[in-house]
Scaffold this active site. Sequence first.
Site, short mmCIF file in Angstrom:
data_model
loop_
_atom_site.label_atom_id
_atom_site.label_comp_id
_atom_site.label_asym_id
_atom_site.label_seq_id
_atom_site.Cartn_x
_atom_site.Cartn_y
_atom_site.Cartn_z
N GLY A 39 0.82 -1.22 0.00
CA GLY A 39 0.00 0.00 0.00
C GLY A 39 0.84 1.26 0.00
O GLY A 39 0.63 2.20 -0.77
N ASP A 60 10.08 -6.79 -4.59
CA ASP A 60 8.98 -7.42 -3.86
C ASP A 60 8.80 -8.83 -4.39
O ASP A 60 8.77 -9.02 -5.60
CB ASP A 60 7.68 -6.62 -4.02
N ARG A 71 -5.99 -0.87 -0.93
CA ARG A 71 -4.97 0.17 -0.70
C ARG A 71 -3.78 0.10 -1.65
O ARG A 71 -3.01 1.04 -1.74
CB ARG A 71 -4.47 0.11 0.75
N ASP A 128 7.72 -3.39 5.91
CA ASP A 128 6.99 -3.85 7.10
C ASP A 128 7.55 -5.16 7.64
O ASP A 128 6.81 -6.06 8.03
CB ASP A 128 5.48 -3.99 6.81
N ASN A 129 8.85 -5.28 7.63
CA ASN A 129 9.49 -6.50 8.11
C ASN A 129 10.80 -6.10 8.79
O ASN A 129 11.68 -5.52 8.15
CB ASN A 129 9.74 -7.41 6.89
N CYS A 174 19.99 2.28 16.13
CA CYS A 174 20.15 3.22 17.25
C CYS A 174 18.76 3.61 17.80
O CYS A 174 18.59 3.78 19.00
CB CYS A 174 20.84 4.51 16.79
N CYS A 186 -0.29 -5.83 8.51
CA CYS A 186 -1.41 -4.95 8.19
C CYS A 186 -2.75 -5.66 8.15
O CYS A 186 -3.70 -5.20 8.76
CB CYS A 186 -1.17 -4.24 6.86
ZN ZN Z 1 23.29 2.64 15.13
#
Ligand code: ZN
Length: 246
Positions: A39, A60, A71, A128-129, A174, A186
Amino acid sequence: MPIDSNNLRYAAHLPLAEIGEAGQALIRESHVALIGVGGLGCAAAQYLVSSGIGELTLCDFDRVAESNLSRQILYRDTDLGRLKVEVAAESLQALNPDTKINTQANRMTDKDMQSIFPGCDFVIDASDNYGTRLAVNRSCLSLAIPWLMASCIRMEGQLMLLRPDLDDQPCYRCAYGEAPDTLEDCPGAGIFAPVAGITGTSAAYFALASLAGLAVPQGLHLFDANNWAWQSLKVKRNPGCKDCAD
Ligand SMILES: [Zn+2]
């Protein structure tokens, strides 16, 4: 390369003090890798290509499913079962024949990234992984390539611009440390379709504005559609970070 004065496609960018001919030329000379054409990635890709990005590499491994169609707006009913990168490439090429579009239809490994990213000026991670995102972090750190983390879920979007090409910058780890190796997915948690679009077009803005030489705010940017509010948080470098500490 000067802008062809007969090409009116980018005419609306040229009067802008922020973009103009010089910025448009920088956009045209740039190559972006987009990890994930879901999406968020569909929305980002359309604005990257319509704005005249020179080269776009779509990564992908997934195929178009019916549950994507609300979406993931590059795909149609007739595309069900096809590889997303193939459908997206056809649709994007029709949107703008100026852009060179490449596709990579496998789950991205460190090795793939190390072979694809050196030719890129900017990377957008819309996967999203968490595992993929950490791999993007490692590759972009080692190659000193700027990148954007972009994600969305439910009514919220997140964007974080990372600049390993500059000195003393925080990296993705970080900020997130040892997060679990899965993000909520999702379909399970839900995503309101326009929120994916807002986050994706924002990702295109961050990439295009950075490539055109604009000052783009770093840090973590959070969008909450429920309150229609953006919040920006500073991210500090972690001197003990596993990925970027010397
Ligand atoms: Zn770092």
